[in-house]
Design an enzyme around this catalytic site. Structure first.
Site, short mmCIF file in Angstrom:
data_model
loop_
_atom_site.label_atom_id
_atom_site.label_comp_id
_atom_site.label_asym_id
_atom_site.label_seq_id
_atom_site.Cartn_x
_atom_site.Cartn_y
_atom_site.Cartn_z
N LYS A 103 0.86 -1.18 0.00
CA LYS A 103 0.00 0.00 0.00
C LYS A 103 0.90 1.24 0.00
CE LYS A 103 -3.66 1.97 2.86
NZ LYS A 103 -4.37 1.87 4.13
N HIS A 105 -0.16 4.51 0.18
CA HIS A 105 -0.75 5.71 0.79
C HIS A 105 -1.16 5.36 2.22
CE1 HIS A 105 -4.01 3.33 -0.88
NE2 HIS A 105 -4.75 3.82 0.09
#
Ligand code: OMP
Length: 217
Positions: A103, A105
């Site tokens: 991921k 963000h």
């Protein structure tokens, strides 16, 4: 076989997690049985599986700072184990699991939960050829953790497909010098079927498979 191992087999059969038939494995082998931990899919069965893993975890006396459940099937297993260690044994085991896709963000990263530093024990479902466990070992190394043990529900006790003649577990143990523990092995399932005396052809196919791919022929 110990009583808790017999109970575990009965529990897995009752939940259809352990099934007999014809199944193609990740290794390409066609197996007369399959253990699908994804079918521990109710609160009740997760509670029960957590108790079995926690008991085996304590039996193994692992050294650990964190327990790691590899995505995907290891995730509920590591959560259930940590919950049972806490609620039944008052032991706090920090846990973590990985994302298959990083991921980029928010909090970011590919590990959820406790960072994989220090001593790490892998909690997973099944060992056949050792591919899944070797992937976990790679993730732990990348995070600078030190693998100190592996706990699975089922050790299928098969020879590694690399032609070395060693079992998947032997190869991993030799390369990493760590304890690998399983709640049950294929031999326990065969012993259980023999005790029941009602499995006929299914038992015969289990023995044939063991003669072809098993480590203790
Ligand atoms: P290896 O990576 O070859 O050790 O195989 C273990 C993985 O295969 C498990 O993590 C499962 O994803 C899957 N598997 C089962 O879930 N149950 C079985 O009885 C056999 C396998 C398998 O494909 O070997």
């Amino acid at each position: 076989m110990k009583e808790y191992q017999r109970e575990f087999i009965e529990f897995a059969l009752a939940n259809e997690v352990l099934r007999f038939g014809s199944f193609v494995l990740k290794s390409g082998r066609t197996s007369p049985y399959f253990f699908n931990a994804g079918l521990f899919n109710s609160g009740k069965s997760l509670n029960a599986i957590g108790r079995f893993y926690a008991a085996a975890f304590l039996d193994a006396n692992f050294e650990y700072d964190v327990i790691f459940g590899p995505a995907y099937k290891g995730i509920p297993l590591v959560c259930a184990t940590a919950m049972s260690l806490s609620s039944q044994h008052s032991i706090e085991a920090p846990f973590a699991f990985n994302r298959k896709e990083k991921k980029d963000h928010g909090e970011g990263g590919d590990i959820v939960g406790t960072p994989l530093s220090g001593k790490v024990v892998v909690v997973d479902d099944v060992i056949t050829a050792g591919t899944a466990i070797n992937e976990s070992i790679g993730i732990i190394r990348e995070k600078k953790g030190v693998l100190t043990g592996v706990l699975v529900a089922v050790d299928r006790a098969e020879i590694a497909p690399d032609g070395s003649g060693k079992s998947a577990i032997q190869a991993i143990q030799e390369a990493n010098n760590i304890p690998i523990r399983a709640i049950i092995t294929m031999d326990h399932i065969i012993e259980y079927m023999e005790e029941k005396g009602t499995y006929g052809d299914q038992l015969k196919m289990m023995k044939e498979y063991k003669a072809q791919y098993g480590i203790n022929k």
